[in-house]
Design a protein around this motif. Structure first.
Motif, PDB file in Angstrom:
ATOM      1  N   CYS A 388     -59.577 100.951  39.795  1.00 58.48           N
ATOM      2  CA  CYS A 388     -58.547 100.353  40.653  1.00 58.48           C
ATOM      3  C   CYS A 388     -59.145 100.182  42.043  1.00 58.48           C
ATOM      4  O   CYS A 388     -59.332 101.162  42.773  1.00 58.48           O
ATOM      5  CB  CYS A 388     -57.308 101.240  40.708  1.00 58.48           C
ATOM      6  N   ASP A 389     -59.457  98.936  42.398  1.00 57.86           N
ATOM      7  CA  ASP A 389     -60.126  98.647  43.671  1.00 57.86           C
ATOM      8  C   ASP A 389     -59.085  98.555  44.785  1.00 57.86           C
ATOM      9  O   ASP A 389     -58.188  97.710  44.749  1.00 57.86           O
ATOM     10  CB  ASP A 389     -60.903  97.340  43.559  1.00 57.86           C
ATOM     11  N   LEU A 410     -50.239 109.533  42.546  1.00 53.19           N
ATOM     12  CA  LEU A 410     -51.393 109.879  43.361  1.00 53.19           C
ATOM     13  C   LEU A 410     -51.237 109.333  44.775  1.00 53.19           C
ATOM     14  O   LEU A 410     -50.732 108.217  44.970  1.00 53.19           O
ATOM     15  CB  LEU A 410     -52.680 109.280  42.766  1.00 53.19           C
ATOM     16  N   LEU A 411     -51.654 110.123  45.752  1.00 53.82           N
ATOM     17  CA  LEU A 411     -51.798 109.655  47.129  1.00 53.82           C
ATOM     18  C   LEU A 411     -53.289 109.513  47.403  1.00 53.82           C
ATOM     19  O   LEU A 411     -54.056 110.466  47.215  1.00 53.82           O
ATOM     20  CB  LEU A 411     -51.174 110.640  48.116  1.00 53.82           C
ATOM     21  N   LEU A 435     -50.557 105.394  43.919  1.00 52.83           N
ATOM     22  CA  LEU A 435     -50.861 104.852  42.602  1.00 52.83           C
ATOM     23  C   LEU A 435     -50.144 105.671  41.545  1.00 52.83           C
ATOM     24  O   LEU A 435     -49.956 106.883  41.703  1.00 52.83           O
ATOM     25  CB  LEU A 435     -52.370 104.900  42.313  1.00 52.83           C
ATOM     26  N   ARG A 436     -49.750 105.003  40.468  1.00 51.85           N
ATOM     27  CA  ARG A 436     -49.254 105.687  39.283  1.00 51.85           C
ATOM     28  C   ARG A 436     -50.324 105.603  38.202  1.00 51.85           C
ATOM     29  O   ARG A 436     -51.013 104.599  38.071  1.00 51.85           O
ATOM     30  CB  ARG A 436     -47.970 105.037  38.766  1.00 51.85           C
ATOM     31  N   ILE A 443     -51.202 101.925  38.031  1.00 58.21           N
ATOM     32  CA  ILE A 443     -50.106 101.023  38.360  1.00 58.21           C
ATOM     33  C   ILE A 443     -49.857 101.111  39.860  1.00 58.21           C
ATOM     34  O   ILE A 443     -49.583 102.195  40.388  1.00 58.21           O
ATOM     35  CB  ILE A 443     -48.804 101.393  37.595  1.00 58.21           C
ATOM     36  N   MET A 444     -49.974  99.971  40.555  1.00 58.28           N
ATOM     37  CA  MET A 444     -49.681  99.930  41.988  1.00 58.28           C
ATOM     38  C   MET A 444     -48.169  99.901  42.179  1.00 58.28           C
ATOM     39  O   MET A 444     -47.446  99.213  41.452  1.00 58.28           O
ATOM     40  CB  MET A 444     -50.306  98.688  42.617  1.00 58.28           C
TER      41      MET A 444
END
Length: 543
Positions: A388-389, A410-411, A435-436, A443-444
């Motif tokens: 995930c960029d 996630l942070l 992010l998930r 997943i953004m």
């Protein structure tokens, strides 16, 4: 104006601790409001914070009651979270590489660049002279704060962790070693996990698979072990997936200022003096060789992005190419985590592995390998790694929630100032993204990006800075300090015969080296059997 990126984040149910350069801020985890900040301390404490330089190592206890931090001055400071009160300040013997609390929060463990791990009580205890003398029998250097030596490596310690039951301590170093020792009796070694060919700097034990260790560093793979027996289980190939996202490059063979392993004389002031003095000496050496002075070299890690293209003549381009050092891409896994619960019937471990790499703009995700798989290396084609960029180098990430239905939250901390040219206005970039992670996919979530805490981390808690402060952070120093120097032009042990060293005038050179070599040869000849047979002098003996 430039802004200080957040380098570390600790999230709790009621409080969130954020580290930005030399500053510590305590936020309310629900509202995101800033409760306490070192920016607002009184003059005496404020001066202590600024003189310490950027925080290099930091940890928070499980109860979020205390914070321990260490800056460039090697002063270990213990803070009370409530009110951000400074409780104690102790000097460490060498530059630290990591600092952690034990589970009960009453002991602090530190690893350093000399290869040692020391333990300290949460609150300093006055040590008797007898206890101090007894302690010094077992250490190779003095500890000004009375730390208890737990164990030592012969190489720079990069990372360590305690097992869940705190009966063992797992340590890694720059010489490819992973050691499992008893805790606190570190002199008892349980096992080694050997197989890395480059430095190891990231260790992780999955909470749902406590017998497993996942390690990473400069190798093109993550390695999975049974840490108790030292048995290698499998490799997870990552290099081809990570390398395209490593945007921060470093000059070949150049070390950062922070890479002073002995840790002596390395306060911010003395470090700057040493750096300047080193540059001055380099300039003088070049002046002696060429007859004119040249610009001193810098020790900064160089990023290739964010530099403006300017129109140059062909001669300028040739000169510029000669002046610019050759850059290389270095892989250094910085953090490993596991999330989720495996849905397979053959494994009760986590579902996914998440990891980051220093200087890379992406976060990476791969399935957790099945326990029932063969104990062989997996090829890159057998592992599905998702990237995930986030377009900015990732400095840290934490898992704040791990829900079986919604997935893990996630942070991610970003270097929002990366790539901004000098004199150019800083672009509006988020310092923290959410992010998930669910079903081996990222997943953004814009909705979670707008939460009160994340909004505050991207606005109210972001502190102003200047280019000099940003440079002093050395956020990517690991890319220069961890790899060994493999670019030596010759083997240092392959020394030429001093008698063959001839200068331009036809005279033999060699100086002290030549004199030492002649002395050794004469001594060897005097002690040889042939010399004795010819009646040469014999060495004196006691009779």
């Amino acid at each position: 104006m430039s802004k200080l990126p957040h380098s570390r984040l600790f999230h709790g149910p009621s409080k969130t601790i954020v580290i930005s350069g030399p500053e510590i801020q305590v936020l309310d985890s629900q509202s995101g409001s800033v409760l306490r900040s070192t920016v607002n301390l009184d003059n005496t404490l404020r001066e202590s914070v600024t003189k310490s330089g950027p925080i290099r190592c930091v940890s928070v206890d499980n109860e979020f009651a205390h914070i321990v931090s260490v800056g460039d001055d090697k002063k270990m400071k213990v803070w009370e979270t409530e009110g951000l009160k400074l409780l104690s300040e102790r000097e460490l013997p060498k530059k630290p590489t990591d600092v952690q609390f034990t589970k009960d929060g009453q002991t602090i463990l530190t690893s350093d660049k000399f290869g040692d791990i020391f333990s300290y009580p949460l609150h300093p205890v006055l040590e008797t002279s007898e206890a101090s003398a007894d302690r010094l029998k077992f250490v190779s250097h003095d500890n000004p704060s009375g730390g208890k030596l737990i164990l030592g490596h012969t190489s720079l310690l990069t990372s360590f962790l305690l097992t869940e039951d705190e009966k063992y301590i797992i340590t890694s170093d720059r010489d490819e070693h992973i050691r499992v020792s008893w805790y606190p009796q570190g002199y008892n070694i349980e096992s080694y996990c050997l197989g890395h060919k480059k430095f190891v700097c990231a260790l992780h034990i999955p909470p749902k698979s406590p017998s497993v260790l996942i390690s990473g560093g400069g190798d093109p793979v993550l390695k999975v072990w049974n840490w108790y027996t030292g048995k290698f289980l499998r490799d997870i190939r990552i290099l081809e997936h990570v390398e395209p996202y490593i945007k921060v490059k470093v000059p070949k063979g150049k070390k950062s200022r922070w890479d002073n392993e002995d840790g002596d004389g390395d306060s911010p002031e003395s470090g700057q003096k040493h750096a300047k003095r080193g540059k001055k000496w380099k300039g003088k050496a070049k002046a002696n060789e060429t007859g004119k002075s040249e610009e001193p070299e810098t020790d900064e890690v160089i990023g290739v992005a964010g530099q403006e293209d300017v129109e140059m003549t062909s001669a300028d381009k040739v000169a510029d190419e000669k002046a610019q050092p050759e850059l290389e891409t270095v892989l250094a896994v910085s953090k490993i985590a596991t999330v989720g619960t495996s849905s397979t019937s053959t494994s009760d471990g986590p579902a996914s592995i998440i990891f980051s790499a220093t200087g890379a703009t992406a976060l990476f995700l791969c399935p957790y390998p099945s326990r029932d798989g063969p104990d062989t290396r997996q090829s890159a084609a057998e592992v599905n790694i998702t990237a995930c960029d986030l377009e900015r180098p990732i400095l840290d990430f934490i898992v704040t929630e791990d829900d079986s239905e919604r997935g893990a939250l996630l942070l991610v901390l970003l270097d929002g100032e990366w790539g901004v040219s000098q004199g150019e206005q800083s672009v509006s970039t988020k310092m923290v993204r959410t992010l998930r992670c669910r079903n081996d996919e990222f997943i953004m979530s814009d909705e979670e990006d707008r939460s009160s805490l994340v909004a505050s981390l991207n606005s109210a808690s972001v502190l102003p800075s200047n280019p000099a402060q940003l440079t002093s952070l050395e956020l990517y120093a690991a890319l220069s300090s961890l790899p060994k120097n493999t670019l030596t032009e010759r083997d240092p042990m392959d020394r030429p015969d001093p008698d063959t060293l001839i200068d331009d005038g036809g005279n033999k050179t060699g100086g002290k080296q030549l004199a030492k070599m002649r002395t050794r040869r004469a001594l060897a000849a005097a002690l040889s059997p042939e010399t004795k047979e010819r009646g040469g002098k014999k060495p004196k003996t006691d009779s």
